[in-house]
Write a protein that holds these residues in place. Structure first.
Motif, PDB file in Angstrom:
ATOM      1  N   ARG A 315       3.660  -5.337   5.711  1.00 13.91           N
ATOM      2  CA  ARG A 315       2.741  -4.446   6.408  1.00 13.91           C
ATOM      3  C   ARG A 315       1.262  -4.792   6.214  1.00 13.91           C
ATOM      4  NH1 ARG A 315       4.139  -2.069  10.533  1.00 13.91           N
ATOM      5  NH2 ARG A 315       2.500  -0.531  10.189  1.00 13.91           N
ATOM      6  N   LYS A 321      -0.879  -5.066  14.762  1.00  8.55           N
ATOM      7  CA  LYS A 321      -1.181  -3.770  14.131  1.00  8.55           C
ATOM      8  C   LYS A 321      -2.639  -3.398  14.411  1.00  8.55           C
ATOM      9  CE  LYS A 321       2.065  -4.728  10.348  1.00  8.55           C
ATOM     10  NZ  LYS A 321       2.255  -6.179  10.585  1.00  8.55           N
ATOM     11  N   GLU A 339      -1.405   0.943   2.500  1.00 13.44           N
ATOM     12  CA  GLU A 339      -0.248   0.191   2.980  1.00 13.44           C
ATOM     13  C   GLU A 339       0.497  -0.462   1.815  1.00 13.44           C
ATOM     14  OE1 GLU A 339       1.240   0.060   5.693  1.00 13.44           O
ATOM     15  OE2 GLU A 339      -0.123   0.507   7.341  1.00 13.44           O
ATOM     16  N   GLN A 343       4.405   0.649   0.564  1.00 15.22           N
ATOM     17  CA  GLN A 343       5.498  -0.327   0.515  1.00 15.22           C
ATOM     18  C   GLN A 343       6.074  -0.438  -0.897  1.00 15.22           C
ATOM     19  OE1 GLN A 343       4.998  -3.918   3.404  1.00 15.22           O
ATOM     20  NE2 GLN A 343       2.941  -3.439   2.634  1.00 15.22           N
ATOM     21  N   ASN A 535       9.748  -5.161   7.214  1.00 15.88           N
ATOM     22  CA  ASN A 535       9.053  -3.877   7.193  1.00 15.88           C
ATOM     23  C   ASN A 535       9.890  -2.880   6.397  1.00 15.88           C
ATOM     24  OD1 ASN A 535       7.734  -1.480   7.640  1.00 15.88           O
ATOM     25  ND2 ASN A 535       8.152  -1.397   9.834  1.00 15.88           N
ATOM     26  N   HIS A 537       9.455   0.143   5.906  1.00  8.04           N
ATOM     27  CA  HIS A 537       9.486   1.471   6.516  1.00  8.04           C
ATOM     28  C   HIS A 537      10.530   1.558   7.625  1.00  8.04           C
ATOM     29  CE1 HIS A 537       6.079   2.830   4.231  1.00  8.04           C
ATOM     30  NE2 HIS A 537       5.373   1.798   4.617  1.00  8.04           N
TER      31      HIS A 537
END
Length: 781
Positions: A315, A321, A339, A343, A535, A537
């Motif tokens: 990320r 992004k 970020e 993570q 990622n 997330h």
């Protein structure tokens, strides 16, 4: 035979402690032993000869504290010290080590000493010592991995002498700033030291465990130089609780555990070395085996790549992004750190760091983000850039052994990246493209990988330091691309070559990309993929990883999978990088978030309630983690700084003086210039609301008493690192008892114990900074 040949062929012996011996010969409390190189050279030479006669092969020149921060006549001291040692060594088969100890200051961001300034300080000492004729550089008693790196770089860049390093581990088997032996081995071997190990802080029995742990990871000779146990005061003098007989018996066990360079530290007289030589010289000599592990590290721990799939969080990267790009343009580190923290919370093992935008200064931004991330997360970092200047700058200031993304098969790329890997250490992601582009077949990509590995070997970089990325290409534009990549992973795995992929590239141009990514990721892991940039997330990706770990027997009793499943929340309830409360911001060490949230809280909550119900509880949460050894010193200090930023906002809304709980005087005692521990205590006490009067280092007893009288302080804190300065601490306490009998005294420092503290008249011994805070709370509440 030079010193490197000697340590590779037989057990080698280092001398013992200087301070205890010199004190017995008249070195007064508070006087630096280094001065005696000039004023009492005969006694310094006598000390060296006694250790040589006892069997020592390596004599440490009396230069432990010799740096420009402490001495104006640095060249005279070091030159005299090396000359004294060389004179003593005449007639003996021995080598002279330039002895380099800590500066006594904490490096940024935890302290006030810039990294490059620390390198410069050590470099000056190294240049003088090498010119004077030292045979090797011994960097010792380092309790911070970052300062250790600064000293090693200074040595490697300013002389061609062998470099030995020993760190001072605490009783929990970690350095003061959190590094375990695996992390230190990874970083130091990456930097190219010739031998490594441990000294000081512990007796031989406690050090045996750390030595055995180090032997699991080290491929270079291991050094073990313990103290003679713990110190205590007898008739006003420091004595140690392990005698020469017991010490030498345990040193036999330490040799059996893997050490091949042994000696002593505080309290070990020539008799300790003589008995150690007698008992160990005929023991089997075995050098550590080459481990060939693929390892990266942070300032606390190492991550091995190869045992199970490793997740690299993707990320921190502007590609695709919009918000991240805007944060880079605004230099909004708070967003970027958020970020990283989010993570980390999701369970990644490594954080990818890519800040490449054409319109920003990538070198400045990458070094800033690298340093800032290491202040709020202890995860290893993957430095991700195609700008070689930025790569070099980030690798230099990185605290650990980084993963580097990337090198490829082009001659220009390898010529730029491999010298950096060789100098700073690191594992390289090797992308399978070269001057001919990206091969269309798996066999072609494996051939590029093998070319890269062969070129790395020319720089002395092993296959274990190369992790090959055979490139995931969009299946939407080439229906066979996934098959080629997976076959390349299989082929590389069969050859014992580590692999990595940027997984999400596979689904470019397709709808429901997360579903495609998760299936491809599972297939790649089944083919032997070692690590992947994903990622965290994405529920689909994390379900794939947890499911794979459980189904392949890499998750004992499916414990991690069960915990993961129990924490699943609806998608609409998720926030990727948010920090929703002041308490969370402080715990995570996010300074600007803490300030902003405190300002917001002031709209509805009184200043004192913010302090008592938000700031202090958050600090207590981190403090309890520190005491339980689940939180390490850098995290503790960054949380304290975040609390400090919140307190700034609150203080502005309070009447003057209302926020202070009480006054405390602190000082490092006369003759001691090491104030790291004192400064840590100061930071925490101030953020708990106390007014701290910091007298600095090398403070005379009379000055401490005067400050306590003038301020009306109810508590005085005293610190000492060296055994030679403990008498000055005792003298200070005696004067406080005489002039201010009602004032409480707490003491701390590497040489202190509870028994030792009681014997010199202190009211309390603080083994760490949080204990000092707890004692202050007890006194003032």
């Amino acid at each position: 035979m030079n010193v490197l040949e000697k340590i590779k062929n037989e057990i080698t012996y280092v001398d013992g402690g200087a301070g205890t011996l010199l004190q017995s010969w008249g070195l007064e409390a508070g006087v630096s032993p280094e001065i005696w190189n000039i004023t009492n050279p005969d006694k310094i030479q006598k000390m060296h000869r006694l250790y040589l006669e006892a069997g020592a092969n390596i004599i440490t020149a009396c230069t432990f504290g010799a740096n420009r921060l402490k001495f104006d006549n640095l060249e005279e001291i070091i030159t005299s010290a090396i000359a004294n040692a060389k004179e003593a060594c005449k007639g003996f088969d021995a080598f002279v080590a330039l002895d380099i100890g800590p500066t006594g200051r904490m490096l940024e961001p935890l302290g006030d000493l810039p990294f490059e300034e620390a390198v410069s300080v050590f470099a000056e000492t190294v240049k003088i010592g090498a010119k004077a004729g030292a045979d090797l550089v011994l960097i010792e008693t380092m309790n911070d991995s970052y300062e250790t790196k600064a000293a090693v770089l200074a040595a490697k860049e300013n002389c061609d002498l062998p470099v030995f390093v020993t760190n001072a581990y605490s009783d929990n088997g970690k350095l003061m700033t959190g590094a375990d032996p695996a992390a230190m081995v990874a970083m130091l071997e990456g930097l190219g030291v010739d031998a490594l190990g441990m000294n000081c802080s512990m007796g031989p029995r406690q050090m045996l465990e750390v030595a055995a742990e180090t032997a699991k990871y080290a491929s270079v000779p291991i050094i073990v130089n313990p103290n003679a146990g713990l110190p205590k005061m007898v008739d006003g003098k420091s004595v140690f609780d392990v005698d020469a007989e017991e010490f030498s018996d345990i040193m036999c066990e330490i040799v059996a555990a893997g050490a091949t360079i042994i000696g002593g530290c505080c309290g070990t007289t020539p008799e300790y070395i003589r008995k150690t030589v007698e008992k160990t010289r005929n023991l089997p000599f075995t050098l550590p085996e080459k481990k060939n592990k693929t390892v990266v590290s942070s300032y606390t721990h190492a991550v091995e790549i190869g045992n199970a799939p490793v997740i690299i969080g993707e990320r921190i990267n502007p590609t695709g992004k919009k918000l991240f790009k805007e944060a880079l343009r605004r230099n909004d580190l708070n967003y970027i750190l958020g970020e990283g923290v989010s993570q980390h919370k999701k369970g990644v093992s490594i954080l990818d760091v890519n800040v490449g935008l054409p319109e920003i200064d990538e070198k400045a931004m990458l070094t800033s983000v690298t340093a800032s991330l290491q202040a709020v997360s202890d995860l290893p970092l993957q430095i991700d850039t195609v700008d070689y200047d930025a790569m070099a700058a980030a690798m230099r200031i990185y605290n650990g052994k980084a993963l580097i993304n990337s090198v490829n098969g082009k001659a220009e790329s390898m010529a730029a990246v491999f010298p950096l890997i060789k100098k700073y250490g690191g594992c390289a992601i090797a992308v399978t493209l070269d001057e001919n582009g990206i091969p269309e077949t798996a066999e072609g990509r494996v051939a590029v990988a093998e070319k890269i590995i062969a070129e790395a070997a020319k720089y002395g970089i092993g296959k274990n330091e190369i992790i090959v990325d055979p490139l995931a290409m969009a299946v939407s534009s080439d229906m066979n691309s996934a098959n080629v990549t997976l076959e390349a992973v299989r082929m590389l795995n069969a050859k014992g070559i580590r692999t990595s992929l940027g997984v999400s590239n596979i689904s470019f141009g397709l709808p429901s990309r997360a579903d495609v990514n998760a299936v491809f990721y599972t297939m790649a892991m089944q083919c032997g993929l070692d690590c992947a940039i994903i990622n965290p997330h994405s529920d689909e990706m994390m379900k794939a990883w947890h499911g794979f770990m459980a189904l392949t027997g890499k998750d004992a009793n499916c414990c991690d999978y069960i915990e993961f499943a129990s924490k699943q929340t609806p998608a609409e309830a998720k926030t990727a990088a948010s920090v929703d409360t002041l308490e969370n911001a402080i715990v995570k060490g996010l300074k600007e978030s803490a300030y902003n949230l405190a300002c917001e809280a002031l709209k509805t909550v009184s200043p004192l309630d913010i302090i008592d119900k938000m700031i202090i509880p958050a600090l207590n949460t981190v403090g309890r983690g520190f005491e339980a050894k689940t939180v390490y010193l850098p995290q503790l200090l960054m949380s304290a700084e975040a609390a400090g930023r919140a307190f700034e906002a609150v203080k502005a809304a309070m009447p003057a003086g209302e926020s202070k709980k009480g006054r405390i005087v602190i000082a490092t005692v006369k003759g001691d210039i090491h104030d790291i521990g004192k400064n840590i205590v100061k930071t925490l006490l101030e953020n708990y609301g106390y007014e701290v009067i910091d007298l600095g280092k090398d403070v005379a007893p009379e000055k401490v008493v005067e400050a306590a009288k003038t301020s009306g302080a109810k508590l005085v804190g005293l610190s000492a690192l060296m055994t030679t300065t403990v008498p000055a601490m005792e003298e200070t306490i005696k004067l406080l008892r005489k002039e201010l009998p009602e004032c409480k005294v707490t003491v701390g420092g590497a040489v202190m114990t509870a028994e030792y503290a009681a014997m010199i008249g202190a009211d309390n011994f603080s083994p760490d900074a949080m204990h000092g805070v707890r004692y202050a709370e007890e006194i003032f509440n």
